[in-house]
Design an enzyme around this catalytic site. Structure first.
Site, PDB file in Angstrom:
ATOM      1  N   ASN A  54      14.842  36.394 -30.771  1.00  0.00           N
ATOM      2  CA  ASN A  54      16.084  36.795 -30.110  1.00  0.00           C
ATOM      3  C   ASN A  54      15.815  38.090 -29.340  1.00  0.00           C
ATOM      4  O   ASN A  54      15.667  39.141 -29.952  1.00  0.00           O
ATOM      5  CB  ASN A  54      17.172  36.987 -31.181  1.00  0.00           C
ATOM      6  CG  ASN A  54      18.448  37.548 -30.597  1.00  0.00           C
ATOM      7  OD1 ASN A  54      18.654  37.500 -29.387  1.00  0.00           O
ATOM      8  ND2 ASN A  54      19.317  38.066 -31.467  1.00  0.00           N
TER       9      ASN A  54
ATOM     10  N   LYS B 201      17.807  39.587 -27.308  1.00  0.00           N
ATOM     11  CA  LYS B 201      19.032  40.381 -27.104  1.00  0.00           C
ATOM     12  C   LYS B 201      19.127  40.842 -25.643  1.00  0.00           C
ATOM     13  O   LYS B 201      18.723  40.092 -24.748  1.00  0.00           O
ATOM     14  CB  LYS B 201      19.050  41.566 -28.082  1.00  0.00           C
ATOM     15  CG  LYS B 201      18.731  41.151 -29.511  1.00  0.00           C
ATOM     16  CD  LYS B 201      18.980  42.232 -30.512  1.00  0.00           C
ATOM     17  CE  LYS B 201      18.451  41.777 -31.863  1.00  0.00           C
ATOM     18  NZ  LYS B 201      18.958  42.567 -32.967  1.00  0.00           N
TER      19      LYS B 201
ATOM     20  N   HIS C 160      25.839  35.290 -34.097  1.00  0.00           N
ATOM     21  CA  HIS C 160      24.938  36.403 -34.412  1.00  0.00           C
ATOM     22  C   HIS C 160      25.774  37.614 -34.831  1.00  0.00           C
ATOM     23  O   HIS C 160      26.879  37.821 -34.328  1.00  0.00           O
ATOM     24  CB  HIS C 160      24.071  36.743 -33.197  1.00  0.00           C
ATOM     25  CG  HIS C 160      22.991  37.728 -33.524  1.00  0.00           C
ATOM     26  ND1 HIS C 160      23.222  39.079 -33.540  1.00  0.00           N
ATOM     27  CD2 HIS C 160      21.701  37.547 -33.893  1.00  0.00           C
ATOM     28  CE1 HIS C 160      22.097  39.701 -33.895  1.00  0.00           C
ATOM     29  NE2 HIS C 160      21.159  38.782 -34.115  1.00  0.00           N
TER      30      HIS C 160
ATOM     31  N   GLU D 259      25.692  40.611 -34.087  1.00  0.00           N
ATOM     32  CA  GLU D 259      26.148  41.501 -33.000  1.00  0.00           C
ATOM     33  C   GLU D 259      27.335  40.886 -32.263  1.00  0.00           C
ATOM     34  O   GLU D 259      28.212  41.607 -31.781  1.00  0.00           O
ATOM     35  CB  GLU D 259      24.971  41.805 -32.060  1.00  0.00           C
ATOM     36  CG  GLU D 259      24.006  42.792 -32.720  1.00  0.00           C
ATOM     37  CD  GLU D 259      22.540  42.568 -32.409  1.00  0.00           C
ATOM     38  OE1 GLU D 259      22.217  41.943 -31.384  1.00  0.00           O
ATOM     39  OE2 GLU D 259      21.697  43.012 -33.225  1.00  0.00           O
TER      40      GLU D 259
ATOM     41  N   GLU E 299      21.161  36.241 -42.058  1.00  0.00           N
ATOM     42  CA  GLU E 299      20.767  37.549 -41.550  1.00  0.00           C
ATOM     43  C   GLU E 299      21.665  38.620 -42.160  1.00  0.00           C
ATOM     44  O   GLU E 299      22.779  38.858 -41.657  1.00  0.00           O
ATOM     45  CB  GLU E 299      20.907  37.590 -40.027  1.00  0.00           C
ATOM     46  CG  GLU E 299      20.074  36.555 -39.310  1.00  0.00           C
ATOM     47  CD  GLU E 299      19.807  36.962 -37.871  1.00  0.00           C
ATOM     48  OE1 GLU E 299      18.649  37.193 -37.546  1.00  0.00           O
ATOM     49  OE2 GLU E 299      20.766  37.081 -37.100  1.00  0.00           O
TER      50      GLU E 299
ATOM     51  N   GLY F 127      17.695  45.047 -37.216  1.00  0.00           N
ATOM     52  CA  GLY F 127      17.355  46.164 -36.340  1.00  0.00           C
ATOM     53  C   GLY F 127      17.276  47.504 -37.042  1.00  0.00           C
ATOM     54  O   GLY F 127      17.225  48.547 -36.408  1.00  0.00           O
TER      55      GLY F 127
ATOM     56  N   SER G 191      14.735  42.401 -39.554  1.00  0.00           N
ATOM     57  CA  SER G 191      13.512  43.203 -39.581  1.00  0.00           C
ATOM     58  C   SER G 191      12.300  42.421 -40.095  1.00  0.00           C
ATOM     59  O   SER G 191      11.461  42.969 -40.820  1.00  0.00           O
ATOM     60  CB  SER G 191      13.731  44.488 -40.397  1.00  0.00           C
ATOM     61  OG  SER G 191      14.762  45.266 -39.807  1.00  0.00           O
TER      62      SER G 191
END
Ligand code: PEP
Length: 250
Positions: free
Chosen positions: A10, A12, A96, A98, A168, A174, A214
């Site tokens: 991904n 992003k 996701h 985010e 996730e 991140g 991560s």
């Protein structure tokens, strides 16, 4: 059991067409012998065509990071599953963290996006995961169960079985903080058990459950050797062909 081991990258909001094309080209050269592993790249929509061109003939899938809940219309700035498909994308991400936490996508919105992607014929990854606050207050399983229940809604088993899940934990995305293999396996086993009680056994056996948060070359092998971890969704470490290919080959 026809579970497909799947590794997604991904990107992003990173890598414009020229940089994305360069990383994708390097990746194609680095992972020629990836066996049965399905590899999918999720560039920004602006770089989608350049990446498709770079991976042509390699078997690597290219997907869209998010879609709108409608196919077309007066939705400035949005992308849709059908348009992504017509541009050559074969995969999509929905839900996701985010999208959920920065853009406010609710479980109901994520469900509508999932349907859009499946209807467009995209290999779709549904992302789920708890925040640190939810983990610390022992709500992880309740949160995952709700995201699965709302995400799938009334979808029949044969369509659920085509979806890839990405567990996730939000606190690991991140941040450099990875869930330990034991912690990740525990959550994945819960997700598998949830599928088993909600659908016929073969659905739980077929669905690929990726870990994301991560993941990097140093921890990928330990995570991917857990019995219920069938792949990975990788952010930061997917931006360079060297680290992403090391994860794919782990
Ligand atoms: C992600 O964006 O899905 C992700 C897992 O990011 P990172 O690997 O950087 O934590």
């Amino acid at each position: 059991m026809s579970r497909v081991r799947t590794i997604g990258g991904n990107w992003k909001l990173n890598l414009g067409p020229a940089e994305a094309s360069k990383v994708a080209t390097e990746l194609v050269a680095a992972v020629v012998d990836r066996g049965d592993t399905r590899v999918t790249l999720f560039p920004t929509a602006i770089s989608l065509t350049a990446v498709l061109e770079a991976v042509r003939g390699s078997g690597i899938h290219v997907g869209i990071q998010d879609v709108h809940t409608a196919d077309s219309g007066a939705y400035t700035g949005a992308n849709s599953a059908t348009l992504a498909r017509s541009a050559g994308a074969t995969a999509a991400l929905v839900g996701h963290s985010e999208r959920r936490h920065v853009f406010g996508d609710s479980d109901a919105t994520v469900h509508r996006k999932l349907i859009q992607c499946l209807d467009a014929g995209l290999l779709t990854t549904l992302c789920i995961g708890e925040t640190l606050e939810q983990r610390d207050s022992a709500q992880t399983e309740a949160v995952l169960a709700e995201q699965l229940k709302s995400g799938f809604g009334e979808l029949p088993p044969d369509r659920v079985a085509t979806v890839t899940l990405a567990y996730e934990p939000v606190w690991a995305i991140g941040t450099g903080r990875t869930a330990s293999p034991e912690m990740a396996q525990e959550a994945h086993a819960f997700v598998r058990a949830w599928l088993r009680q909600a659908y016929p056994d073969w659905v739980a056996d077929d669905v690929c459950i990726q870990y994301g948060g991560s993941m990097k070359p140093a921890n990928a092998a330990a995570l991917l050797s857990c019995p219920d971890i069938d792949g990975g969704l990788v952010g930061g470490a997917a931006l360079k062909a060297e680290s992403f290919s090391a994860i794919i080959l782990a």
